[in-house]
Design an enzyme around this catalytic site. Structure first.
Site, mmCIF file in Angstrom:
data_model
loop_
_atom_site.group_PDB
_atom_site.id
_atom_site.type_symbol
_atom_site.label_atom_id
_atom_site.label_comp_id
_atom_site.label_asym_id
_atom_site.label_seq_id
_atom_site.Cartn_x
_atom_site.Cartn_y
_atom_site.Cartn_z
ATOM 1 N N ASN A 156 0.842 -1.198 0.000
ATOM 2 C CA ASN A 156 0.000 0.000 0.000
ATOM 3 C C ASN A 156 0.875 1.246 0.000
ATOM 4 O O ASN A 156 2.006 1.219 0.494
ATOM 5 C CB ASN A 156 -0.888 0.015 1.250
ATOM 6 C CG ASN A 156 -1.867 1.177 1.245
ATOM 7 O OD1 ASN A 156 -2.418 1.533 0.199
ATOM 8 N ND2 ASN A 156 -2.081 1.784 2.403
ATOM 9 N N HIS B 127 0.670 5.163 1.382
ATOM 10 C CA HIS B 127 -0.131 5.993 2.288
ATOM 11 C C HIS B 127 0.505 7.377 2.397
ATOM 12 O O HIS B 127 1.711 7.494 2.653
ATOM 13 C CB HIS B 127 -0.218 5.332 3.671
ATOM 14 C CG HIS B 127 -1.066 6.125 4.611
ATOM 15 N ND1 HIS B 127 -2.450 6.133 4.535
ATOM 16 C CD2 HIS B 127 -0.735 6.967 5.611
ATOM 17 C CE1 HIS B 127 -2.926 6.944 5.466
ATOM 18 N NE2 HIS B 127 -1.907 7.463 6.132
ATOM 19 N N SER C 274 4.552 7.033 2.629
ATOM 20 C CA SER C 274 5.153 5.746 2.992
ATOM 21 C C SER C 274 4.594 4.668 2.074
ATOM 22 O O SER C 274 3.408 4.645 1.768
ATOM 23 C CB SER C 274 4.763 5.363 4.430
ATOM 24 O OG SER C 274 5.039 6.401 5.346
ATOM 25 N N ASP D 197 -3.033 0.671 8.100
ATOM 26 C CA ASP D 197 -1.846 1.505 7.849
ATOM 27 C C ASP D 197 -0.714 1.194 8.833
ATOM 28 O O ASP D 197 0.101 2.070 9.150
ATOM 29 C CB ASP D 197 -2.200 3.009 7.904
ATOM 30 C CG ASP D 197 -3.216 3.388 6.833
ATOM 31 O OD1 ASP D 197 -3.202 2.775 5.750
ATOM 32 O OD2 ASP D 197 -4.037 4.290 7.094
HETATM 33 C C1 GAR Z 1 -2.568 8.898 -3.239
HETATM 34 O O1 GAR Z 1 -2.158 10.138 -2.742
HETATM 35 C C2 GAR Z 1 -2.391 7.822 -2.197
HETATM 36 O O2 GAR Z 1 -1.285 8.029 -1.376
HETATM 37 C C3 GAR Z 1 -3.659 7.958 -1.412
HETATM 38 O O3 GAR Z 1 -4.657 8.198 -2.368
HETATM 39 C C4 GAR Z 1 -4.081 8.904 -3.467
HETATM 40 C C5 GAR Z 1 -4.467 8.188 -4.734
HETATM 41 O O4 GAR Z 1 -4.013 8.884 -5.857
HETATM 42 N N1 GAR Z 1 -3.942 6.762 -0.660
HETATM 43 C C6 GAR Z 1 -4.525 6.736 0.529
HETATM 44 O O5 GAR Z 1 -4.902 7.738 1.093
HETATM 45 C C7 GAR Z 1 -4.670 5.364 1.132
HETATM 46 N N2 GAR Z 1 -5.077 5.444 2.491
HETATM 47 P P1 GAR Z 1 -4.061 8.215 -7.284
HETATM 48 O O6 GAR Z 1 -5.445 7.599 -7.462
HETATM 49 O O7 GAR Z 1 -3.833 9.359 -8.224
HETATM 50 O O8 GAR Z 1 -2.968 7.179 -7.373
#
Ligand code: GAR
Length: 215
Positions: free
Chosen positions: A110, A112, A139, A148
């Site tokens: 994942n 995060h 991370s 997480d």
């Molecule tokens: C990213 O910033 C990722 O880190 C976050 O969602 C976004 C997805 O962007 N993930 C979380 O918050 C997970 N808990 P993307 O769809 O453009 O890859």
């Protein structure tokens, strides 16, 4: 050259991390193929990115399932049929049941948007600003049943400037995301990275709690 690793990528939205992985494969830097992209939301733009790249994709819409258990069962069944080497959560905004996580233990990654263990959960950018933090980051970690909470593989840090909005900070963080997720996948696909005894192991060495220092 050794055979390609098979990746399944799970998304909920824009899919910029998915795009970074697609581009890394196209550039010949990642010895992998994405066999399937799954979204839990029908309108996720990441599905269009998969379509444009000629990658199989489908939506498993969580709103069509009675509860978390039945959704995760359907997700697990679909993924088991693919038999991937690695399941890449790339902005997949759902909490997974322990049964699901344990079934794919060691294969689930994942990303995060915080310097874990700080700011688990949602709204990480706003929380870092509200707290007066001077730095923030992202991370990549193995997924364990603790939300997480799995072992960190790598972190990347960014500064927080005084006038930053959550959106500006998110953009700065996402630039780093697109750099470190493909790198971690290189390690996975080259057989250099595993999870053992709840630790991330790179080249037979357990990584420190904050993961590999990327700066
Ligand atoms: C990213 O910033 C990722 O880190 C976050 O969602 C976004 C997805 O962007 N993930 C979380 O918050 C997970 N808990 P993307 O769809 O453009 O890859």
């Amino acid at each position: 050259m050794s055979s390609k690793s098979k990746l399944c990528v799970l998304i909920s939205g824009n899919g910029s991390n998915l795009q970074a992985i697609i581009d890394h494969i196209d550039d010949g830097k990642l010895n992998a193929e994405i066999s399937l992209v799954i979204s839990n939301k029908p309108n996720a733009y990441g599905l269009t990115r998969a379509e444009n790249a000629g990658i199989r994709h489908l939506c498993l819409d969580h709103s069509q399932y009675e509860d978390r258990e039945s959704y995760d069962q359907a997700l697990a069944d679909t993924l088991s049929q693919e038999n991937p080497d690695c399941i890449v959560l790339a902005g997949f905004m759902r909490i997974l049941t322990p049964e699901f996580v344990n079934k794919f233990s060691g294969k689930l990654l994942n990303i995060h948007p915080s310097l874990l263990p700080k700011y688990k959960g949602l709204n990480t950018h706003q929380r870092a600003i509200d707290n007066g933090d001077e730095e923030h980051g992202v991370s990549v970690h193995f997924v364990t049943p603790e939300l997480d909470g799995g072992p960190v593989i790598i972190q990347s840090r960014v500064p927080i400037f005084e006038e930053d909005t959550a959106g500006e900070l998110a953009e700065r963080v996402q630039e780093q995301e697109r750099r470190i997720y493909p790198l971690v996948l290189e390690w996975v696909c080259d057989g250099r990275l595993t999870m053992r005894d709840n630790k991330a192991i790179l080249d037979d060495n357990p990584l420190p709690e904050s993961g590999y220092a990327s700066e």
